[in-house]
Design a protein around this motif. Structure first.
Motif: not given
Length: 590
Positions: A200-214, A438-450
């Motif tokens: 993410s732009k703010d470096r608070s979270n990341a997503t590693a999305l696997s792409i199936p070879r088949d 958009v974060s895939f992870t429920e980051v607590k800090q973001q939840q509190k702000k929202e």
């Protein structure tokens, strides 16, 4: 610690301050001219970078090159952790007088902190973090790195003030010692394991999305730089396996990058490629990776044979683990992806552990193994560039890294199921969440702000729809969205005091509503109608509409779905079929 700090910057390279004591097997720091030194290798000769190729490696991992200028060259031993001592030209080598033995730095905590900064980018799994780990001899590490052209398929490289997308590719090419029995004997090096890493732009979270070879995809035409520097367009194909985007017909990693862009709508900033050797050398360098098995596994295809329980694996055994698929889950590639995600989570935790970060010998091994295992794009062709990327990734907390897989379904065109196709109902949502950061992870800090934003801005009385005065701007939504929204609000929702104000000055990712303090009740009514979150409401100033009256400003962003469709909140739910997990959790393979 640097050479100048010890008064010896004029005649010794910083890399040479750490030397291996052959008696103890430990690395010791050369402190001053008064300290005697353990026997060390002789100085290196001139570097051989290869004719016409300044980035070419000077030797294979298994054999050191001839070193000119030495009367009695000693052959390098496999597995040596640091390069020989390197002195600057024209300076005589000093004979160290007798005295005390060299010792380690006294300020261990300060050193650990510095190492952490250089190595905390371990979220790039098998290759990235270890590629930025060695700061003692950057010039030597530069010679380890192999780079190939991105052929214009990337964004031009990651940027520190933007979200980062790195394409990580593991090939099934059987290069390296001991790999003859693995993979497809005739493989040209296909994209066997592929992960799109989004930070993410703010470096608070990341997503590693696997792409199936088949996964069945369309591969576009790929302009590709040839060995002689000329350009050749590799023809595209439709309805083929994703893994053929690399290797097949002379395709390079840049073609895999183009395929990912066409598939997801996300253009990667950089790519990194590793073969079988990466798993073996990096796990050995870190001293093994702990894995958990929920059952006994004896897989004759991958050669993994381990009983139920927790094990620390490295080298050949680690490679067998990540290649296992027939003995876990449903026995297919999707089950293997989950196994690999578990392994990568464990490896990352091991790389970020204190045992690794505070060990000079492990750090040097990791730096050597990581840079030798890498093939990177031409935008990442130096250790300094890798270091900069690692520092950005190092800002991420492990618990906020989510592993996920592109939602797919069995190929309906096949009687015998061998390939998969996109799940059209759920895959687009996954791609859109990444594109919109958009974060895939429920980051607590973001939840509190929202939560705070919703409570403060949405709670209270709502004005009647007929009293809501708003002008509508198109700030990145599809063409005509402002007019269609105006018609819907006036006809369907009774917001008659609304008008189309044309295009916004600049595009925005998310839809926003700006209003003056005395318009809060109007803003709450429009937020209820539009499905806006509290974060989308921007207290500010009103503007004057065409009748000269104060009015709110609704700017339709790239997240706009259409007139009458509720805007998704930032905490959009990840589809269950994405099989998400976080890197801080220990999961047992079954």
């Amino acid at each position: 610690m640097d050479a100048q700090g010890r008064g010896r910057g004029e005649n010794i390279d910083p890399a040479d301050q750490w030397v291996l004591n052959p008696t103890t097997g430990e690395y010791e720091l050369r402190l001053s001219p008064s300290a005697p030194q353990s026997p060390i290798p002789a100085p290196r000769g001139p570097r051989n970078t290869g004719a016409g190729n300044p980035r070419a490696r000077s030797a294979s991992p298994d054999q050191a090159p001839e070193r000119p200028g030495r009367a009695s060259p000693e052959p390098e031993t496999p597995g040596r952790d640091v390069p020989p001592q390197r002195r600057r030209r024209g300076v005589r080598e000093e004979e160290p007088p007798a005295g005390r033995r060299g010792r380690r730095p006294a300020k261990k905590n300060a050193k650990a902190k510095k190492v952490l900064l250089w190595t905390s980018g371990t979220v790039a799994f098998l290759v990235l973090a270890t590629g930025v780990g060695g700061y003692l001899y950057l010039e030597h590490l530069n010679d380890n790195i192999t780079s190939v052209s991105d052929d214009g398929a990337s964004t031009g490289g990651f940027k520190k003030d933007q979200a980062i997308n790195i394409l990580l590719i593991g090939t099934d090419k059987r290069t390296g010692s001991g790999n003859e029995g693995y993979g497809d004997k005739g493989s040209e090096g296909h994209a066997d394991t592929t992960i799109l890493l989004h930070v993410s732009k703010d470096r608070s979270n990341a997503t590693a999305l696997s792409i199936p070879r088949d996964l069945i995809v369309d591969i576009p035409d790929c302009p590709t730089e040839q060995e002689d520097g000329s350009q050749k367009v590799i023809p595209g194909e439709t309805g083929v396996r994703f893994n053929t985007s690399l290797g097949q017909g002379g395709r390079t990693p840049s073609c895999t990058m183009r395929t990912v862009t066409e598939l997801t709508g996300i253009q990667p900033d950089n790519f990194m490629v590793a073969d079988f050797n990466a798993v073996k050398t990096l796990t050995s360098a870190v001293g093994g990776v702990p894995v958990c098995l929920g059952k006994d596994i004896n897989d004759p295809d991958s050669h993994l044979n381990l009983p139920k329980g927790t094990h620390r694996i490295e080298g050949e055994e680690a490679l067998a683990f990540v290649r296992t698929r027939h003995s876990v889950g449903l026995g297919g590639d999707l089950s293997r992806i989950q196994l690999q995600q578990q392994f990568l989570s464990s490896l990352m935790r091991e790389l970020k552990s204190n045992d690794t970060l505070t060990s000079p010998s492990k750090m040097i091994k990791l730096a050597e193994a990581g840079t030798k295992a890498l093939t990177v794009d031409s935008q990442l062709n130096s250790i300094n560039k890798l270091k900069d990327l690692g520092l950005e990734l190092g800002k991420l907390n492990v618990k906020n890294l989510t592993f996920a897989t592109i939602p797919v379904v069995d190929n309906p065109a096949e009687k015998v199921k061998a390939t998969v196709v996109l799940n059209d109902a759920e895959a687009p949502q996954v791609f859109e969440m990444i594109r919109n950061d958009v974060s895939f992870t429920e980051v607590k800090q973001q939840q509190k702000k929202e939560k705070a934003a919703v409570a403060a801005r949405l709670k209270g009385e709502k004005a009647p729809a007929s009293e809501v005065r708003v002008r509508i701007l198109n700030g990145g939504a599809p063409s005509g969205s402002a007019q269609s929204t105006l018609s819907w609000l006036q006809v369907e929702e009774g917001v008659t005091k609304s008008e189309n104000a044309g295009n916004a000055p600049a595009e925005v990712a998310k839809t926003t509503l700006e209003y003056a303090p005395d318009q809060a009740d109007e803003a709450r009514r429009l937020a209820d109608i539009m499905g806006l979150s509290g974060a989308a409401l921007k207290p500010g100033e009103s503007v004057t509409n065409s009748q000269g009256l104060p009015t709110m400003t609704l700017t339709l962003g790239k997240d706009f779905k259409g007139a009458g469709v509720k805007i998704n909140a930032p905490s959009a739910k990840v589809p269950d079929s994405a099989n998400k997990s976080t890197a801080d959790k220990v999961v047992c393979a079954e």
